[in-house]
Design a protein around this motif. Structure first.
Motif, PDB file in Angstrom:
ATOM      1  N   MET A  84     -52.883 -43.359  -3.135  1.00  0.00           N
ATOM      2  CA  MET A  84     -52.458 -44.032  -1.921  1.00  0.00           C
ATOM      3  C   MET A  84     -53.076 -45.433  -1.915  1.00  0.00           C
ATOM      4  O   MET A  84     -54.274 -45.588  -2.052  1.00  0.00           O
ATOM      5  N   ASP A  85     -52.243 -46.437  -1.776  1.00  0.00           N
ATOM      6  CA  ASP A  85     -52.775 -47.797  -1.744  1.00  0.00           C
ATOM      7  C   ASP A  85     -53.140 -48.187  -0.315  1.00  0.00           C
ATOM      8  O   ASP A  85     -52.920 -47.444   0.640  1.00  0.00           O
ATOM      9  N   TYR A  86     -53.686 -49.389  -0.166  1.00  0.00           N
ATOM     10  CA  TYR A  86     -54.195 -49.848   1.128  1.00  0.00           C
ATOM     11  C   TYR A  86     -53.079 -49.995   2.157  1.00  0.00           C
ATOM     12  O   TYR A  86     -53.264 -49.694   3.323  1.00  0.00           O
ATOM     13  N   GLY A  87     -51.908 -50.459   1.747  1.00  0.00           N
ATOM     14  CA  GLY A  87     -50.787 -50.625   2.667  1.00  0.00           C
ATOM     15  C   GLY A  87     -50.326 -49.297   3.238  1.00  0.00           C
ATOM     16  O   GLY A  87     -50.022 -49.187   4.429  1.00  0.00           O
ATOM     17  N   GLN A  88     -50.250 -48.264   2.390  1.00  0.00           N
ATOM     18  CA  GLN A  88     -49.844 -46.946   2.868  1.00  0.00           C
ATOM     19  C   GLN A  88     -50.885 -46.354   3.807  1.00  0.00           C
ATOM     20  O   GLN A  88     -50.549 -45.704   4.800  1.00  0.00           O
ATOM     21  N   LEU A  89     -52.146 -46.602   3.517  1.00  0.00           N
ATOM     22  CA  LEU A  89     -53.215 -46.124   4.391  1.00  0.00           C
ATOM     23  C   LEU A  89     -53.127 -46.805   5.757  1.00  0.00           C
ATOM     24  O   LEU A  89     -53.277 -46.159   6.793  1.00  0.00           O
ATOM     25  N   LEU A  90     -52.838 -48.102   5.739  1.00  0.00           N
ATOM     26  CA  LEU A  90     -52.704 -48.844   6.991  1.00  0.00           C
ATOM     27  C   LEU A  90     -51.547 -48.303   7.826  1.00  0.00           C
ATOM     28  O   LEU A  90     -51.671 -48.124   9.044  1.00  0.00           O
ATOM     29  N   ILE A  91     -50.438 -48.003   7.190  1.00  0.00           N
ATOM     30  CA  ILE A  91     -49.283 -47.447   7.905  1.00  0.00           C
ATOM     31  C   ILE A  91     -49.609 -46.063   8.456  1.00  0.00           C
ATOM     32  O   ILE A  91     -49.236 -45.727   9.577  1.00  0.00           O
ATOM     33  N   ALA A  92     -50.351 -45.267   7.687  1.00  0.00           N
ATOM     34  CA  ALA A  92     -50.736 -43.935   8.164  1.00  0.00           C
ATOM     35  C   ALA A  92     -51.670 -44.024   9.368  1.00  0.00           C
ATOM     36  O   ALA A  92     -51.510 -43.282  10.348  1.00  0.00           O
ATOM     37  N   VAL A  93     -52.624 -44.951   9.320  1.00  0.00           N
ATOM     38  CA  VAL A  93     -53.538 -45.124  10.452  1.00  0.00           C
ATOM     39  C   VAL A  93     -52.773 -45.611  11.680  1.00  0.00           C
ATOM     40  O   VAL A  93     -53.016 -45.156  12.803  1.00  0.00           O
ATOM     41  N   ALA A  94     -51.821 -46.524  11.483  1.00  0.00           N
ATOM     42  CA  ALA A  94     -51.003 -46.999  12.600  1.00  0.00           C
ATOM     43  C   ALA A  94     -50.177 -45.856  13.184  1.00  0.00           C
ATOM     44  O   ALA A  94     -49.992 -45.761  14.399  1.00  0.00           O
ATOM     45  N   GLY A  95     -49.687 -44.971  12.332  1.00  0.00           N
ATOM     46  CA  GLY A  95     -48.952 -43.805  12.811  1.00  0.00           C
ATOM     47  C   GLY A  95     -49.826 -42.873  13.633  1.00  0.00           C
ATOM     48  O   GLY A  95     -49.394 -42.345  14.660  1.00  0.00           O
ATOM     49  N   LEU A  96     -51.078 -42.694  13.191  1.00  0.00           N
ATOM     50  CA  LEU A  96     -52.006 -41.856  13.961  1.00  0.00           C
ATOM     51  C   LEU A  96     -52.334 -42.503  15.306  1.00  0.00           C
ATOM     52  O   LEU A  96     -52.414 -41.819  16.333  1.00  0.00           O
ATOM     53  N   TRP A  97     -52.540 -43.830  15.296  1.00  0.00           N
ATOM     54  CA  TRP A  97     -52.770 -44.548  16.542  1.00  0.00           C
ATOM     55  C   TRP A  97     -51.560 -44.362  17.473  1.00  0.00           C
ATOM     56  O   TRP A  97     -51.709 -44.088  18.649  1.00  0.00           O
ATOM     57  N   VAL A  99     -44.778 -43.834  18.177  1.00  0.00           N
ATOM     58  CA  VAL A  99     -45.177 -43.650  16.779  1.00  0.00           C
ATOM     59  C   VAL A  99     -44.322 -44.521  15.864  1.00  0.00           C
ATOM     60  O   VAL A  99     -44.843 -45.234  15.000  1.00  0.00           O
ATOM     61  N   LEU A 100     -43.014 -44.485  16.053  1.00  0.00           N
ATOM     62  CA  LEU A 100     -42.119 -45.268  15.196  1.00  0.00           C
ATOM     63  C   LEU A 100     -42.353 -46.768  15.346  1.00  0.00           C
ATOM     64  O   LEU A 100     -42.340 -47.506  14.355  1.00  0.00           O
ATOM     65  N   VAL A 101     -42.581 -47.208  16.567  1.00  0.00           N
ATOM     66  CA  VAL A 101     -42.841 -48.634  16.790  1.00  0.00           C
ATOM     67  C   VAL A 101     -44.141 -49.051  16.109  1.00  0.00           C
ATOM     68  O   VAL A 101     -44.195 -50.094  15.444  1.00  0.00           O
ATOM     69  N   CYS A 102     -45.183 -48.257  16.232  1.00  0.00           N
ATOM     70  CA  CYS A 102     -46.468 -48.594  15.606  1.00  0.00           C
ATOM     71  C   CYS A 102     -46.365 -48.607  14.082  1.00  0.00           C
ATOM     72  O   CYS A 102     -46.919 -49.494  13.425  1.00  0.00           O
ATOM     73  N   VAL A 103     -45.655 -47.648  13.523  1.00  0.00           N
ATOM     74  CA  VAL A 103     -45.481 -47.619  12.064  1.00  0.00           C
ATOM     75  C   VAL A 103     -44.662 -48.821  11.598  1.00  0.00           C
ATOM     76  O   VAL A 103     -44.991 -49.471  10.597  1.00  0.00           O
ATOM     77  N   ALA A 104     -43.612 -49.157  12.323  1.00  0.00           N
ATOM     78  CA  ALA A 104     -42.798 -50.319  11.957  1.00  0.00           C
ATOM     79  C   ALA A 104     -43.598 -51.607  12.061  1.00  0.00           C
ATOM     80  O   ALA A 104     -43.480 -52.497  11.205  1.00  0.00           O
ATOM     81  N   LEU A 105     -44.428 -51.729  13.082  1.00  0.00           N
ATOM     82  CA  LEU A 105     -45.276 -52.918  13.216  1.00  0.00           C
ATOM     83  C   LEU A 105     -46.259 -53.034  12.059  1.00  0.00           C
ATOM     84  O   LEU A 105     -46.483 -54.123  11.528  1.00  0.00           O
ATOM     85  N   ALA A 106     -46.854 -51.916  11.670  1.00  0.00           N
ATOM     86  CA  ALA A 106     -47.802 -51.944  10.548  1.00  0.00           C
ATOM     87  C   ALA A 106     -47.100 -52.304   9.254  1.00  0.00           C
ATOM     88  O   ALA A 106     -47.621 -53.080   8.449  1.00  0.00           O
ATOM     89  N   ALA A 107     -45.907 -51.775   9.049  1.00  0.00           N
ATOM     90  CA  ALA A 107     -45.172 -52.088   7.823  1.00  0.00           C
ATOM     91  C   ALA A 107     -44.750 -53.554   7.794  1.00  0.00           C
ATOM     92  O   ALA A 107     -44.780 -54.194   6.745  1.00  0.00           O
TER      93      ALA A 107
END
Length: 125
Positions: free
Chosen positions: A1-14, A37-45
């Protein structure tokens, strides 16, 4: 898992936590929680690893929970994004945020001139 995927996962948890609070406090359904959840994941991506992401993740649940709070949230976004310009590796500028806020204000002004009762500003006559 790279840093970008980790960031998206953390944003999804938030988003999941904030969505659960929005759904419970605002007496809204599971659909609202999933939307947060979808909005936070999209923002992180879309934002990536820039400091501006913290502002967007903070304001996203509020924007979904209170659709009529667009204008106050715009002011909060302007102030918070201005503070983020003090953090290293930011990509925004005060002038861009200020111009965006002015454009949003002009848009709200135009909408209230067209339909004073619309827009959720409480200006209906």
């Amino acid at each position: 898992m790279d840093y970008g995927q980790l960031l998206i996962a953390v944003a999804g948890l938030w988003g999941a936590g904030a969505g659960a609070v929005v759904a419970r406090v605002g007496r809204r359904g599971v659909g609202t929680a999933l939307l947060v959840v979808l909005v936070c994941v999209a923002l992180a991506a879309a934002t990536g690893t820039r400091p501006e992401l913290a502002v967007w993740l903070l304001l996203a649940p509020l924007a979904v929970a209170a659709p009529g709070a667009g204008l106050p949230l715009a002011g909060a976004a302007l102030a918070l994004l201005g503070l983020v310009t003090l953090v290293p590796e930011h990509t925004g500028h005060w002038t861009t945020a200020l111009l965006g806020g002015l454009a949003l204000g002009a848009g709200y002004h135009g909408l209230t001139r067209i339909d004073p009762g619309g827009g959720g500003l409480g200006l209906g006559r």
